[in-house]
Motif scaffolding. Sequence first.
Motif, PDB file in Angstrom:
ATOM      1  N   ILE A   7       5.679  -1.729   4.633  1.00 30.37           N
ATOM      2  CA  ILE A   7       5.337  -0.372   4.212  1.00 30.37           C
ATOM      3  C   ILE A   7       5.001   0.446   5.452  1.00 30.37           C
ATOM      4  O   ILE A   7       4.073   0.105   6.191  1.00 30.37           O
ATOM      5  CB  ILE A   7       4.132  -0.383   3.245  1.00 30.37           C
ATOM      6  N   GLY A  14       1.265   4.710   0.533  1.00 31.64           N
ATOM      7  CA  GLY A  14       1.460   3.396   1.140  1.00 31.64           C
ATOM      8  C   GLY A  14       0.369   2.419   0.749  1.00 31.64           C
ATOM      9  O   GLY A  14       0.629   1.250   0.427  1.00 31.64           O
ATOM     10  N   ASN A  28       2.890  -8.072   1.585  1.00 33.63           N
ATOM     11  CA  ASN A  28       3.270  -6.802   2.189  1.00 33.63           C
ATOM     12  C   ASN A  28       2.452  -6.563   3.449  1.00 33.63           C
ATOM     13  O   ASN A  28       1.342  -7.079   3.588  1.00 33.63           O
ATOM     14  CB  ASN A  28       3.080  -5.655   1.198  1.00 33.63           C
ATOM     15  N   ALA A 156       9.458   0.249   2.562  1.00 32.24           N
ATOM     16  CA  ALA A 156       8.993   1.421   1.821  1.00 32.24           C
ATOM     17  C   ALA A 156       8.560   2.484   2.825  1.00 32.24           C
ATOM     18  O   ALA A 156       7.598   2.283   3.571  1.00 32.24           O
ATOM     19  CB  ALA A 156       7.839   1.049   0.897  1.00 32.24           C
ATOM     20  N   CYS A 158       6.658   5.340   3.385  1.00 36.65           N
ATOM     21  CA  CYS A 158       5.550   6.150   2.842  1.00 36.65           C
ATOM     22  C   CYS A 158       4.918   6.957   3.977  1.00 36.65           C
ATOM     23  O   CYS A 158       3.699   7.147   4.016  1.00 36.65           O
ATOM     24  CB  CYS A 158       4.505   5.246   2.194  1.00 36.65           C
TER      25      CYS A 158
END
Length: 390
Positions: A7, A14, A28, A156, A158
């Motif tokens: 992330i 996030g 993660n 991801a 973010c």
Amino acid sequence: MRTKVAIIGSGPSGLLLGQLLTKAGIDNVILDRVSKDYILGRVRAGVLEEGTVGLLDKAGCGARMHEEGLPHDGFSLAFDGRDHRIDLLGLTGGKRVMVYGQTEVTRDLMEQRERDGSVTIYEASDVEPHDFDTTTPYVTYRTDGISHRIDCDFIAGCDGFHGPSRKAVPERAIRVFEKVYPFGWLGILAEVAPVNHELIYANHPSGFALCSMRSPTRSRYYVQCTLEEKIEDWSDDRFWDELRRRLPAHHAEALVTAPSFEKSIAPLRSFVAEPMRFGTMFLVGDAAHIVPPTGAKGLNLAASDVYYLFEGLQQFYGERSSAGIDAYSGKALARVWKAVRFSWWMTTMMHRFPDTDEFDQKIQEAELDYLTHSRAASTALAENYVGLPY
């Protein structure tokens, strides 16, 4: 380093995604280019939709919000010297919003992440996503002059409007829609009790004004200004005088003033990037879209993105199905565009544009009068304000 989801960005989106994944047992790692203290020092909006509140509860981070946050059952539209309340609770069948600062949301998520022992890497420079058009993406970054690499299944993004995720996408693969508004918001924070127990959105011939709050003793106020305005030209006295001028008389008389401890000017824009998925990389929140703050949708749209992405990732790891992640961009954008429309509508209805004349002002007032006296129109406003369903 190896993880399932890398992330990029430790703002609310996030951190919320990371916390939901952690609770679901999905590894993660979060990366951010700035320090934890810098992130917690940023002042942002604080009107949370019911869906956002529910996600924070699901992440196990809602206790302090429910203890210290301010549930609001309505808000006021002020125009033509009058004040009209929109009854959110009554118009939506029991839905409301929660006033709770974004900084506090971020703090709650950070502290829970630390308690869970999840990995967050702050002050990571030169963060860059790689090979997200393959099934073996990775992210590189530097700390203390040393290069590092995180291999992952998914990335991801973010990381906000200026982050590296969207910038890494080839121009031919992404389409951008943007509208820049010809004015901004001059905002201040002051340690005073709010002028009203609920938010006031004011339309005035001199421009828009908003009376908001962060707590029962801390107020956040805004007035519309030109993009050429300079902070140093706005003394506290000038701000308070202008705010009073744009409010109905009973609010102006009740306004308590004090020296401000934060003052800033924010330009307004609408921005959407399509699609929001590029292979194994997903754009989330401000990395994919920005809305004017008029409709209180920025943080809440980021939360709905997180909802769709988390559901997809949970389905992928739990059921080995890619249906959820395949549907992410379409579902997220459908909700994004509805919120962009609502924010645009609120902005055009409440602000004075450079070419606004007396006719246009009367049209705005007529629309507001209809909106506040038609239950059907008020219901549509209330449904959008509390948040459309996911």
